[in-house]
Scaffold this motif. Structure first.
Motif, PDB file in Angstrom:
ATOM      1  N   LYS A  12       8.451  -7.054   3.917  1.00  0.00           N
ATOM      2  CA  LYS A  12       7.859  -6.337   2.774  1.00  0.00           C
ATOM      3  C   LYS A  12       6.407  -6.759   2.564  1.00  0.00           C
ATOM      4  CE  LYS A  12       8.431  -5.428  -2.140  1.00  0.00           C
ATOM      5  NZ  LYS A  12       9.187  -5.705  -3.361  1.00  0.00           N
ATOM      6  N   LYS A  13       6.141  -8.052   2.647  1.00  0.00           N
ATOM      7  CA  LYS A  13       4.773  -8.543   2.469  1.00  0.00           C
ATOM      8  C   LYS A  13       3.855  -8.018   3.563  1.00  0.00           C
ATOM      9  CE  LYS A  13       1.904 -12.662   2.006  1.00  0.00           C
ATOM     10  NZ  LYS A  13       0.750 -11.865   2.295  1.00  0.00           N
ATOM     11  N   ASN A  14       4.321  -8.064   4.813  1.00  0.00           N
ATOM     12  CA  ASN A  14       3.506  -7.557   5.922  1.00  0.00           C
ATOM     13  C   ASN A  14       3.185  -6.075   5.737  1.00  0.00           C
ATOM     14  OD1 ASN A  14       3.495 -10.058   7.178  1.00  0.00           O
ATOM     15  ND2 ASN A  14       5.181  -9.556   8.549  1.00  0.00           N
ATOM     16  N   LEU A  15       4.184  -5.308   5.334  1.00  0.00           N
ATOM     17  CA  LEU A  15       3.993  -3.881   5.106  1.00  0.00           C
ATOM     18  C   LEU A  15       3.022  -3.645   3.951  1.00  0.00           C
ATOM     19  CD1 LEU A  15       4.724  -0.911   5.641  1.00  0.00           C
ATOM     20  CD2 LEU A  15       6.650  -1.230   4.072  1.00  0.00           C
ATOM     21  N   THR A  16       3.240  -4.352   2.862  1.00  0.00           N
ATOM     22  CA  THR A  16       2.376  -4.202   1.687  1.00  0.00           C
ATOM     23  C   THR A  16       0.928  -4.537   2.031  1.00  0.00           C
ATOM     24  OG1 THR A  16       4.222  -4.705   0.222  1.00  0.00           O
ATOM     25  CG2 THR A  16       2.034  -4.982  -0.696  1.00  0.00           C
ATOM     26  N   ASP A  17       0.725  -5.622   2.768  1.00  0.00           N
ATOM     27  CA  ASP A  17      -0.629  -6.008   3.172  1.00  0.00           C
ATOM     28  C   ASP A  17      -1.254  -4.955   4.092  1.00  0.00           C
ATOM     29  OD1 ASP A  17      -0.301  -8.333   1.713  1.00  0.00           O
ATOM     30  OD2 ASP A  17       0.018  -9.623   3.475  1.00  0.00           O
ATOM     31  N   ALA A  18      -0.450  -4.405   4.996  1.00  0.00           N
ATOM     32  CA  ALA A  18      -0.963  -3.408   5.942  1.00  0.00           C
ATOM     33  C   ALA A  18      -1.329  -2.099   5.254  1.00  0.00           C
ATOM     34  CB  ALA A  18       0.072  -3.149   7.042  1.00  0.00           C
ATOM     35  N   ILE A  19      -0.573  -1.719   4.232  1.00  0.00           N
ATOM     36  CA  ILE A  19      -0.833  -0.447   3.537  1.00  0.00           C
ATOM     37  C   ILE A  19      -2.004  -0.582   2.573  1.00  0.00           C
ATOM     38  CG2 ILE A  19       0.091   1.236   1.899  1.00  0.00           C
ATOM     39  CD1 ILE A  19       2.809   0.836   3.165  1.00  0.00           C
ATOM     40  N   GLY A  20      -2.109  -1.713   1.924  1.00  0.00           N
ATOM     41  CA  GLY A  20      -3.223  -1.924   0.997  1.00  0.00           C
ATOM     42  C   GLY A  20      -3.090  -1.100  -0.269  1.00  0.00           C
ATOM     43  N   ASP A  21      -4.144  -0.392  -0.607  1.00  0.00           N
ATOM     44  CA  ASP A  21      -4.202   0.352  -1.874  1.00  0.00           C
ATOM     45  C   ASP A  21      -3.205   1.501  -1.962  1.00  0.00           C
ATOM     46  OD1 ASP A  21      -6.259  -1.307  -2.709  1.00  0.00           O
ATOM     47  OD2 ASP A  21      -7.838   0.078  -2.078  1.00  0.00           O
ATOM     48  N   ASN A  22      -2.657   1.935  -0.853  1.00  0.00           N
ATOM     49  CA  ASN A  22      -1.715   3.058  -0.849  1.00  0.00           C
ATOM     50  C   ASN A  22      -0.265   2.624  -1.030  1.00  0.00           C
ATOM     51  OD1 ASN A  22      -3.631   5.143  -0.399  1.00  0.00           O
ATOM     52  ND2 ASN A  22      -3.769   4.500   1.729  1.00  0.00           N
ATOM     53  N   VAL A  23      -0.048   1.370  -1.376  1.00  0.00           N
ATOM     54  CA  VAL A  23       1.313   0.839  -1.435  1.00  0.00           C
ATOM     55  C   VAL A  23       2.171   1.565  -2.480  1.00  0.00           C
ATOM     56  CG1 VAL A  23       0.886  -1.082  -3.041  1.00  0.00           C
ATOM     57  CG2 VAL A  23       2.651  -1.285  -1.274  1.00  0.00           C
TER      58      VAL A  23
END
Length: 77
Positions: A12-23
């Protein structure tokens, strides 16, 4: 079982970091998919739109971590 929880948290953290502002948009689409208001294909298209090509694997890793966690919960007495 705690190891799998941390796998999910890491994914979840990796995904959230990768998406950034579009999370927030990603979580809204995930919720729509869970409620069967959009198809898995529509969800994947939106996820790919939100993520740079080299980070799409974070989306897949996160979904696999969710499924793994569910499988563990169901199989635990």
């Amino acid at each position: 079982m705690a190891g799998h929880a941390s796998e999910l948290e890491i994914a979840k953290k990796n995904l959230t970091d990768a998406i950034g502002d579009n999370v927030k948009h990603y979580w809204a689409n995930l919720k729509l998919w869970f409620k069967q208001k959009i198809s898995k294909e529509e969800f994947d298209v939106e996820a790919r739109r939100l993520l740079p090509q080299e980070n799409v694997h974070f989306h897949n890793d996160f979904l696999l971590a969710i499924l793994t966690r569910c499988q563990i919960i169901v199989s635990t007495p």
